[in-house]
Design an enzyme around this catalytic site. Structure first.
Site, mmCIF file in Angstrom:
data_model
loop_
_atom_site.group_PDB
_atom_site.id
_atom_site.type_symbol
_atom_site.label_atom_id
_atom_site.label_comp_id
_atom_site.label_asym_id
_atom_site.label_seq_id
_atom_site.Cartn_x
_atom_site.Cartn_y
_atom_site.Cartn_z
ATOM 1 N N SER A 271 0.831 -1.204 0.000
ATOM 2 C CA SER A 271 0.000 0.000 0.000
ATOM 3 C C SER A 271 0.863 1.251 0.000
ATOM 4 C CB SER A 271 -0.938 0.008 1.207
ATOM 5 O OG SER A 271 -0.214 0.017 2.428
ATOM 6 N N TYR B 225 10.992 3.427 1.612
ATOM 7 C CA TYR B 225 10.172 2.264 1.286
ATOM 8 C C TYR B 225 9.061 2.657 0.315
ATOM 9 C CZ TYR B 225 7.064 -1.758 2.097
ATOM 10 O OH TYR B 225 6.261 -2.857 1.945
#
Length: 275
Positions: free
Chosen positions: A143, A155
């Site tokens: 997500s 990330y």
């Protein structure tokens, strides 16, 4: 030409999501190749897949090593035959503000999540082209590819990159009847997220997540695996270039949000656990 059922390859197969997906491929009758950084980490995954009566090939492959990726894919094909399904699942994440993140740590995110995912997808895609059987590639984009999470900037940036990588591959590989899609898991209960969901702060954060997740629960590895298997099935050969959220609706309310700060305070940033 329709896709044909061949072997499946799962990276990061020692982890909860990777293992569950590998077992799912085995239950569907596919021989399975499983990769992780150390082969001994794969023992349980191998045993679970073999229990389904299929052939299993395990290998230690660090996807930041391009030569190791090439050799690993060649070894899997030699052992199992053509690969027609890939779940590029291996990834890396570490909390840090972008301002304070050491360059070495930034490079680690890029090397594992972005360049490493590219390397494994490229190697497998080339083998699929040579085999002329069609196939499916599914990338675990998280997500974080669509929903920014504070202190996970490296990330999220690299996961957003692989989401666009999947779009490009879907376009370029269409003539070879190779489909490329992504999954975007939200907070899934795994060994990796466990420490962040237990203890005084974790329990409080779990309650926030549960109250803000429209599905009324956190995810489990089977939730992700079922979508990967759906996307990988030849029966769904009209699906390519899509990215599927698997988050129970968490991103509707801005989750996962592990840390927060008070933006009314000028010239200083104090991050605290969201609770």
């Amino acid at each position: 030409m329709s896709e044909q059922l061949g072997a499946a390859l799962v990276t990061g197969a020692a982890g909860d999501i990777g293992q569950t997906t590998a077992v799912g491929f085995a239950k569907a009758g596919r021989d399975v190749a499983v990769f992780d950084r150390k082969v001994e980490l794969l023992a349980e995954t191998v045993a679970l897949c073999e229990a389904e009566g299929v052939k299993v090939h395990a290998a230690a492959v660090d996807q930041t090593d391009h030569d190791a990726v090439e050799a690993g894919v060649a070894g899997a094909i030699a052992a199992l035959g053509p690969i027609t399904a890939l779940f590029a699942n291996a990834g890396y994440g570490k909390f840090s503000s972008l301002i304070d993140q050491p360059l070495k740590e930034w490079h680690r995110h890029v090397d594992v999540n972005f360049t490493g995912t590219f390397a494994i997808c490229q190697a497998v895609a080339r083998s699929m082209i040579d085999a002329r059987l069609g196939g499916s590639i599914v990338i675990n984009a998280s997500s974080g590819a669509s929903q920014y999470s504070d202190l996970l900037g490296a990330y999220c940036a690299t996961k957003a990159g692989v989401k666009m990588l999947a779009t490009g591959l879907a376009s370029e590989l269409g003539n070879h009847r190779i489909r490329v899609n992504c999954v975007e898991p939200g907070v899934i209960e795994t060994g990796m997220t466990g420490p962040m969901l237990t203890g005084e702060n974790g329990d409080a954060h779990r309650e926030i997540l549960l109250s803000d997740t429209p599905s009324g629960r956190l995810g489990i590895p089977e939730d992700v695996a079922s979508v990967v298997l759906f996307l990988s099935s030849p029966e769904n050969s009209f699906l390519t270039g899509v990215s599927v959220p698997v988050d129970g609706g968490q991103t509707i309310h801005g989750h996962p949000r592990w840390y927060r700060t008070d933006y009314r305070v000028e010239h200083t940033t104090e991050w605290e656990v969201t609770r």
